[in-house]
Design a protein around this motif. Structure first.
Motif, short mmCIF file in Angstrom:
data_model
loop_
_atom_site.label_atom_id
_atom_site.label_comp_id
_atom_site.label_asym_id
_atom_site.label_seq_id
_atom_site.Cartn_x
_atom_site.Cartn_y
_atom_site.Cartn_z
N GLY A 1 0.77 -1.23 0.00
CA GLY A 1 0.00 0.00 0.00
C GLY A 1 0.80 1.28 0.00
N ILE A 2 2.13 1.19 0.01
CA ILE A 2 2.94 2.41 0.00
C ILE A 2 3.24 2.77 -1.45
CG2 ILE A 2 5.07 3.50 0.83
CD1 ILE A 2 5.02 1.68 3.20
N TYR A 3 2.28 3.37 -2.09
CA TYR A 3 2.38 3.80 -3.48
C TYR A 3 1.31 4.85 -3.71
CZ TYR A 3 -1.46 0.45 -3.86
OH TYR A 3 -2.64 -0.24 -3.67
N THR A 4 1.43 5.60 -4.78
CA THR A 4 0.47 6.65 -5.10
C THR A 4 -0.65 6.04 -5.93
OG1 THR A 4 2.26 8.26 -5.11
CG2 THR A 4 0.18 8.94 -6.10
N GLY A 5 -1.70 5.60 -5.26
CA GLY A 5 -2.82 4.97 -5.93
C GLY A 5 -3.63 4.17 -4.93
N ASP A 6 -4.68 3.52 -5.44
CA ASP A 6 -5.55 2.69 -4.60
C ASP A 6 -5.34 1.20 -4.87
OD1 ASP A 6 -6.83 4.99 -3.55
OD2 ASP A 6 -8.06 5.11 -5.37
N ILE A 7 -5.00 0.86 -6.11
CA ILE A 7 -4.86 -0.54 -6.52
C ILE A 7 -3.51 -0.72 -7.18
CG2 ILE A 7 -5.82 -2.38 -7.95
CD1 ILE A 7 -8.50 -0.75 -7.88
#
Length: 336
Positions: free
Chosen positions: A43-49
């Motif tokens: 989950g450490i990213y720029t986005g939801d999926i």
């Protein structure tokens, strides 16, 4: 010399399969398999999926190739009213090695809770868990020993050529932006894998356990111009007497009229797995997809026989947003 090495590899594979405490598989593109590094990196990213897959083909120049594939998916969603998030994910791994078809299949569900530590900045402490089942198997028909020629069997007394075990990992990470720019980020993390010390033996020998593994991870991304930025990542792992350190950097160049929403981003760089390989890598971002290719240039003691050839990897990644209740406009969300 090359033929002798092939024989040695076959012998080592058999001993490794039947008796030894095995070590974990790894990728040179470790940054494309975050759950394999640390479940708290989900989950450490720029986005939801996010959906990622990595494929590795290794040691074709010496023996039957070692083929490894990873597939993982993550879904990030807000919880409560304090900018907290939860990520659920799944890690699938497949590894096949050598002439006896030593095959491992992993199924690991994961969950990660991101606790916001600031009302003004992107600053999160994450705690993740991952656990599931692993199957290991070999092809008995491809195992050849002296007993094969004496009585037609391989002489081994285990009945099943496969077994299952449960496995678990836990990890913690901290990530934040460097300044007021949410695009400049860093993270630090530590994970403890195989905390349940699963039994790993075809003979059901209770004394043969999979060693726990510590993984220490870090990364930083910072802009050097409106159109260029540098990403640095590193992992250090320790499992029993085995240690591995891999680190490197990539330069990203945005292409397009709007540097906030570029048409493409091209990355180039290199990584070093200490005492083992130099790993040049190229990456192309064409939102929402990314493709990365890399190749291991072997510098280990096997170099005279491998002629410097190690293995290649290719990965594909997709990062997207939900239409509703998305983190697209959320300034404070876990990202890197």
């Amino acid at each position: 010399m090359k033929e002798k090495l092939k024989i040695l590899f076959v012998i080592c594979q058999l001993l490794f399969t039947l008796f030894a405490n095995s070590q974990d598989i790894h990728f040179s593109q470790f940054f494309q398999a975050p759950l394999l590094r640390n479940p708290s990196l989900a989950g450490i990213y720029t986005g939801d999926i996010r959906v990622q897959t990595v494929y590795r083909d290794q040691w074709n120049s010496v023996t039957n190739a070692y083929k490894t594939a990873s597939f993982d998916g993550e879904y990030k969603m807000p919880v409560g009213k304090l900018n907290d998030f939860v990520t659920v994910g799944m890690q699938l791994l497949y590894d096949r090695a050598g002439t006896i078809a030593w095959t491992s299949t992993y199924v690991y569900p994961a969950i990660n809770y991101h606790k916001s530590l600031s009302a003004e900045k992107n600053r999160y402490l994450s705690l993740g868990f991952m656990g599931g089942v692993v199957q290991r198997r070999i092809d008995r028909s491809k195992v050849t020993t002296n007993s094969t020629y004496d009585n037609g069997s391989d002489g081994e007394y285990f009945n099943d050529a496969s077994y299952l075990y449960a496995d678990g990992s836990v990890g913690v990470s901290y990530n934040s932006n460097l300044n007021d720019n949410p695009d400049n980020n860093y993270f630090l993390g530590v994970a403890y894998h195989h905390f349940n010390r699963p039994n790993e033996s075809f003979y059901r020998n209770a004394n043969i356990e999979l060693f726990p593994k510590w993984v220490f991870s870090g990364g930083i991304r910072f802009g050097v111009s409106d159109y260029g930025y540098i990403t640095v990542q590193a992992d250090h792992s320790e499992q029993g007497t085995y240690k591995e350190t891999v680190a490197g950097a990539m330069y990203g160049l945005k292409i397009g009229e709007d540097h906030d929403h570029p048409d493409y981003t091209i990355h180039a760089g290199s990584f070093l797995r200490w005492n083992d390989a130099i790993i040049p890598a190229l990456k192309l971002d064409y939102n929402p997809f990314s493709v990365t290719i890399s190749y291991d240039v072997n510098i280990s003691k096997l170099k005279p026989s491998s002629y410097g050839r190690g293995g290649y990897e290719i990965s594909i990644s997709y990062i997207g947003f939900r239409e509703n209740n998305s983190s697209l406009d959320a300034v404070r969300c876990p990202r890197f």
